[in-house]
Motif scaffolding. Structure first.
Motif, PDB file in Angstrom:
ATOM      1  N   ALA A  16      12.703  12.938   9.787  1.00 17.41           N
ATOM      2  CA  ALA A  16      12.483  11.850   8.834  1.00 17.41           C
ATOM      3  C   ALA A  16      13.793  11.172   8.449  1.00 17.41           C
ATOM      4  O   ALA A  16      13.838   9.959   8.231  1.00 17.41           O
ATOM      5  CB  ALA A  16      11.793  12.387   7.583  1.00 17.41           C
ATOM      6  N   PRO A  20      12.135   8.071  10.978  1.00 15.98           N
ATOM      7  CA  PRO A  20      10.778   8.410  10.529  1.00 15.98           C
ATOM      8  C   PRO A  20       9.671   7.634  11.222  1.00 15.98           C
ATOM      9  O   PRO A  20       8.583   8.161  11.426  1.00 15.98           O
ATOM     10  CB  PRO A  20      10.826   8.093   9.026  1.00 15.98           C
ATOM     11  N   MET A 106      10.031  11.731   3.770  1.00 18.71           N
ATOM     12  CA  MET A 106       8.779  11.031   4.063  1.00 18.71           C
ATOM     13  C   MET A 106       8.077  10.611   2.772  1.00 18.71           C
ATOM     14  O   MET A 106       7.547   9.492   2.667  1.00 18.71           O
ATOM     15  CB  MET A 106       7.853  11.921   4.893  1.00 18.71           C
TER      16      MET A 106
END
Length: 275
Positions: A16, A20, A106
């Motif tokens: 991420a 991501p 995230m």
């Protein structure tokens, strides 16, 4: 540049932080995307959220509407919500929803991209979900279980999803049955023996299709030692998943294959036992 090191060695938090968009979508156009959402183009974001809406409409909405609950009060939980591509579609459909993910990065992106979903939770270090028992009418997970690299963690993740369900609630869970030959239905003599960090996978290979041999040529059994990674996860039999659901008090109602991936991608639907 996306590499095998990126897919197999890095944890999901490390993925991420680097890229991501590619980590979630695995689309070639995203291979060189920047880690900062502010730099993503409108076309990239449109493709990202269009995929989420498609997944919701095809695989989630039919079973979700079957619950016949008030969408404004019922809780829908996504395990592995990432940057919110499916959560946005669930919220657009009028449902109260929450997301759970292993990556703080995230979740940070999700708060920025999908601000209408405020209830987001980071998995605890032990893999537990910071939500109470029997809090949700519907729990779902897409393309997550297949990326968990330890067998005990797969078990814990599935049981945690079951724990969140209210009696009568539905679990919609996608996974990849790695013990099956490509395109074969979930039955037959294929086997996967799962240890913690590796598995023995038994497959039947159809030589006549591979080398244009006569149809009477028999299938050949192949045994492979498969080491679990953060990308390929644990190869799971559907019977293993069924037994995990049973342990969590969830009855398997049926399985549905992803038409784009044959039987290599399967959605389970389960129902929590009534008290």
């Amino acid at each position: 540049m996306i590499s095998r090191d990126f897919t197999e060695r890095l944890t999901w938090e490390e993925k991420a932080r680097r890229n991501p968009l590619w980590a979630v979508m695995s689309v070639d156009e995203f291979a060189t995307a920047d880690a900062d959402p502010a730099s993503w183009t409108a076309e990239q974001l449109a493709l990202f959220f269009d995929k989420g809406r498609s997944l919701f409409e095809i695989f989630l909405r039919p079973s979700l509407e079957r619950t016949r609950v008030d969408p404004r009060t019922a809780l829908v939980v996504e395990y592995g919500s990432g940057m919110g591509r499916i959560l946005r579609a669930v919220r657009e459909a009028g449902y109260r929803c929450a997301g759970v993910d292993i990556s703080e990065t995230m979740l940070t992106h999700s708060r920025r991209l999908v601000p209408e979903v405020s209830e987001l939770h980071l998995l605890r270090p032990d893999g537990g979900i910071p939500l109470p028992d029997a809090c949700a009418e519907y729990v779902y997970s897409y393309a997550v279980v297949q990326h968990i690299s330890r067998t005990s963690q797969v078990r814990h993740a599935v049981l945690e999803m079951c724990r969140l369900l209210k009696p009568g609630g539905l679990l919609r869970l996608q996974f990849q049955p790695g013990s099956m030959p490509f395109g074969s239905p979930p039955r037959g003599n294929s086997r996967a023996l799962n240890a913690e960090e590796s598995s023995l996978v038994f497959r039947w290979v159809q030589l006549q299709k591979r080398w244009s041999l006569p149809a009477w040529v028999p299938r050949v059994p192949v045994v492979r030692l498969y080491r679990h990674t953060h990308w390929g996860g644990v190869p799971l039999r559907w019977q293993t998943m069924r037994n995990l659901l049973r342990t969590g008090g969830v009855r398997l109602l049926g399985m549905e294959r992803d038409p784009a991936a044959e039987w290599n991608s399967v959605w389970l639907l389960g129902k929590k036992d009534l008290a």
